[in-house]
Write a protein that holds these residues in place. Structure first.
Motif, short mmCIF file in Angstrom:
data_model
loop_
_atom_site.label_atom_id
_atom_site.label_comp_id
_atom_site.label_asym_id
_atom_site.label_seq_id
_atom_site.Cartn_x
_atom_site.Cartn_y
_atom_site.Cartn_z
N UNK A 131 0.81 -1.23 0.00
CA UNK A 131 0.00 0.00 0.00
C UNK A 131 0.83 1.27 0.00
N UNK A 132 1.98 1.24 0.68
CA UNK A 132 2.80 2.45 0.77
C UNK A 132 4.05 2.35 -0.13
N UNK A 133 3.88 1.75 -1.29
CA UNK A 133 5.00 1.55 -2.22
C UNK A 133 5.61 2.90 -2.62
N UNK A 134 6.93 2.95 -2.60
CA UNK A 134 7.65 4.18 -2.93
C UNK A 134 8.58 3.90 -4.11
N UNK A 135 8.33 4.56 -5.24
CA UNK A 135 9.18 4.35 -6.42
C UNK A 135 10.04 5.58 -6.69
N UNK A 136 10.29 6.36 -5.65
CA UNK A 136 11.10 7.56 -5.83
C UNK A 136 12.59 7.22 -5.92
N UNK A 137 12.97 6.02 -5.50
CA UNK A 137 14.36 5.62 -5.58
C UNK A 137 14.81 5.55 -7.04
N UNK A 138 16.06 5.91 -7.31
CA UNK A 138 16.53 5.99 -8.70
C UNK A 138 16.51 4.69 -9.49
N UNK A 139 16.50 3.55 -8.77
CA UNK A 139 16.54 2.29 -9.52
C UNK A 139 15.27 2.06 -10.36
N UNK A 140 14.15 2.67 -9.96
CA UNK A 140 12.90 2.46 -10.69
C UNK A 140 12.88 3.17 -12.05
N UNK A 161 23.72 3.00 -16.35
CA UNK A 161 22.37 3.06 -15.79
C UNK A 161 22.33 2.36 -14.42
N UNK A 162 22.98 1.22 -14.35
CA UNK A 162 23.03 0.49 -13.08
C UNK A 162 23.72 1.31 -12.01
N UNK A 163 24.76 2.04 -12.43
CA UNK A 163 25.47 2.90 -11.49
C UNK A 163 24.55 3.98 -10.93
N UNK A 164 23.75 4.58 -11.79
CA UNK A 164 22.80 5.61 -11.35
C UNK A 164 21.70 5.01 -10.49
N UNK A 165 21.35 3.77 -10.78
CA UNK A 165 20.30 3.09 -10.01
C UNK A 165 20.70 2.91 -8.55
N UNK A 166 22.00 2.90 -8.30
CA UNK A 166 22.52 2.76 -6.92
C UNK A 166 21.97 1.53 -6.23
N UNK A 167 22.00 0.42 -6.95
CA UNK A 167 21.56 -0.84 -6.37
C UNK A 167 22.41 -1.96 -6.93
N UNK A 168 22.26 -3.15 -6.39
CA UNK A 168 23.03 -4.29 -6.87
C UNK A 168 22.59 -4.65 -8.29
#
Length: 254
Positions: A131-140, A161-168
């Protein structure tokens, strides 16, 4: 001392913008104040400076080469990625990323609309589960841009792009797989032919068709079109009168 390390490493990461270097120095100071136990993350030596440089660059939409960053940090790729994410949270730093800017940056402007639609559908689907899903993170948005570009057969740099996503990388790949399903559904919906509306004939076209039909003994349609109340009127006489009125009307316009 640490400031000199930052300035020395910046060019090796392709960072030359003064504002980015100043931001990295600011993050270094914040790191010293807030993160007193970095050794628990495996961060040693120049690693902290490299991390702060990458975070500073990502804040200003300047991607860095992840492989070079890992090599300069002196730690493994896994340790580096984990430390980068942890440090970003501790310093409250989130790279700015939106679909439009990413498409401009990676030269795939034509993929922006599809990427936005993919992201919107993914969010709707996610909110049915969380319900409180947040897609503000850059990986989305980065994943949406990558999937959109790939679907449209536009080549983009996945590593950046993966670097900007800041995720694995594994997380990014899984996210792309999920978004690809939405891209396929969008494409399928567009392939499904909608009911095409038949063009409505103008009154004159209907009238002309009716005249032709009338020559074959079918004056009924003409009578309906012109709301004639006299169904017994001689068709040829009626046709002559209509043509005379039409010619007179055209003459008045001239």
């Amino acid at each position: 001392m640490e400031g000199e390390v930052v300035k020395k490493l910046a060019p090796k990461l392709g960072i030359s913008v003064p504002n980015t270097i100043r931001k990295a120095l600011e993050l270094m100071r914040m790191c010293d104040a807030r993160c007193t136990n970095l050794s628990s993350l495996g961060v040693q030596g120049s690693c902290k400076a490299v991390l702060c440089l990458e975070l500073a660059a990502s804040c200003q939409d300047q991607p860095v080469n992840k492989d070079v960053a890992v090599r300069l940090s002196g730690v493994s790729k896994k340790v580096y990625s984990n430390a980068l994410q942890t440090l970003a949270r501790l310093l409250d730093v989130q790279p700015r990323a939106n679909v439009k800017d990413l498409c401009v940056q990676f030269g795939c402007v034509g993929a922006a609309d599809l990427a936005k639609e993919i992201l919107h559908r993914y969010q709707d689907d996610l909110q049915t589960k969380v319900s409180d899903a947040d897609i503000s993170q850059p990986m989305f948005p980065t994943a949406a841009v990558y999937v959109s570009a790939k679907h449209l057969k536009v080549k983009v740099d996945k590593t950046k792009l993966t670097s900007i996503a800041a995720t694995k990388r594994s997380v990014f790949d899984k996210l792309c797989t999920e978004m690809t399903k939405h891209a396929e559904k969008i494409a399928e919906a567009k392939k499904t032919p909608g009911a095409k509306s038949k063009r409505t004939k103008s009154f004159i076209e209907e009238l002309e068709d009716s005249f032709e039909n009338g020559q074959n003994g079918s004056p009924t349609k003409v009578a309906r079109l012109c709301d004639s109340d006299d169904e017994e009127e001689d068709y040829e006489e009626w046709k002559r009168r209509i043509l005379e009125n039409a010619a007179r009307a055209l003459g008045e316009k001239d």
